[in-house]
Design an enzyme around this catalytic site. Sequence first.
Site, PDB file in Angstrom:
ATOM      1  N   VAL A  20       0.905  -1.239   0.027  1.00 28.17           N
ATOM      2  CA  VAL A  20       0.028   0.096  -0.098  1.00 28.17           C
ATOM      3  C   VAL A  20       0.826   1.294  -0.013  1.00 28.17           C
ATOM      4  O   VAL A  20       2.010   1.260   0.780  1.00 28.17           O
ATOM      5  CB  VAL A  20      -0.989   0.100   1.270  1.00 28.17           C
ATOM      6  CG1 VAL A  20      -1.619   1.078   1.466  1.00 28.17           C
ATOM      7  CG2 VAL A  20      -1.955  -1.256   1.062  1.00 28.17           C
TER       8      VAL A  20
ATOM      9  N   ASN B 254       8.978  -6.791   9.973  1.00 27.02           N
ATOM     10  CA  ASN B 254       7.760  -6.103   9.269  1.00 27.02           C
ATOM     11  C   ASN B 254       6.533  -6.197  10.253  1.00 27.02           C
ATOM     12  O   ASN B 254       5.677  -6.736   9.966  1.00 27.02           O
ATOM     13  CB  ASN B 254       7.450  -6.511   7.842  1.00 27.02           C
ATOM     14  CG  ASN B 254       6.801  -5.626   7.160  1.00 27.02           C
ATOM     15  OD1 ASN B 254       5.947  -4.893   7.720  1.00 27.02           O
ATOM     16  ND2 ASN B 254       6.693  -5.787   5.843  1.00 27.02           N
TER      17      ASN B 254
ATOM     18  N   GLU C 293       5.263 -15.333   3.033  1.00 30.37           N
ATOM     19  CA  GLU C 293       6.594 -15.171   3.954  1.00 30.37           C
ATOM     20  C   GLU C 293       6.464 -13.439   4.033  1.00 30.37           C
ATOM     21  O   GLU C 293       5.867 -12.640   3.254  1.00 30.37           O
ATOM     22  CB  GLU C 293       7.825 -15.444   3.084  1.00 30.37           C
ATOM     23  CG  GLU C 293       8.309 -16.881   3.022  1.00 30.37           C
ATOM     24  CD  GLU C 293       7.440 -17.520   1.662  1.00 30.37           C
ATOM     25  OE1 GLU C 293       7.395 -18.598   1.382  1.00 30.37           O
ATOM     26  OE2 GLU C 293       7.010 -16.403   0.602  1.00 30.37           O
TER      27      GLU C 293
ATOM     28  N   TYR D  46      -1.376  -9.795   8.911  1.00 34.28           N
ATOM     29  CA  TYR D  46      -1.799 -11.029   8.597  1.00 34.28           C
ATOM     30  C   TYR D  46      -2.282 -12.038   9.603  1.00 34.28           C
ATOM     31  O   TYR D  46      -3.006 -12.787   9.322  1.00 34.28           O
ATOM     32  CB  TYR D  46      -0.503 -11.957   8.102  1.00 34.28           C
ATOM     33  CG  TYR D  46       0.343 -11.103   6.763  1.00 34.28           C
ATOM     34  CD1 TYR D  46      -0.585 -10.937   5.731  1.00 34.28           C
ATOM     35  CD2 TYR D  46       1.718 -10.998   6.584  1.00 34.28           C
ATOM     36  CE1 TYR D  46      -0.034 -10.287   4.799  1.00 34.28           C
ATOM     37  CE2 TYR D  46       2.009 -10.392   5.665  1.00 34.28           C
ATOM     38  CZ  TYR D  46       1.479 -10.127   4.554  1.00 34.28           C
ATOM     39  OH  TYR D  46       1.902  -9.225   3.514  1.00 34.28           O
TER      40      TYR D  46
END
EC number: 2.3.1.266
Length: 150
Positions: A70, A107, A102, A114
């Site tokens: 994004v 991050n 992955e 997720y």
Amino acid sequence: MQIGLLSFSHLPQVMDIENEAYPWPWTEGMFADSIRSGHLCYLASDGDRALGYIVAYVAAGECHILNVCVDPAEQGNGLGRKLLRYALGVALDLGANEAFLEVRVSNDAAINLYEATGFEVVGVRPRYYPADDGREDALVYRLELSTINR
């Protein structure tokens, strides 16, 4: 905001976002190869302005998420979640039963996305990504697609 197919004509804007968002971005050739290969390539846009994109593929009952990004100026507004759910819904319609991806261990924003979507860690790929100090591990995530809310 709408989500539609990512095409070659979108690549200049996609590359602008990719290069701003990542220190080790995909190349334009990688996106072009994904489009040519028939991967699930979707663009979120507002009129003519690209906001984000997702690239995935489905094979042997599995969906593999390859890239979700994004525009940094648009992050934090739920757009990544919308793109992810959209692609997962398409994958489910195409017969996928589970999804994998992955993500860099550093991050945190992506990990939060997720995990909020229901992905669970199933492994680690040591030294998977390039990093300033050499290589960085990747967490491998899995999602049973029957659990997603569209």
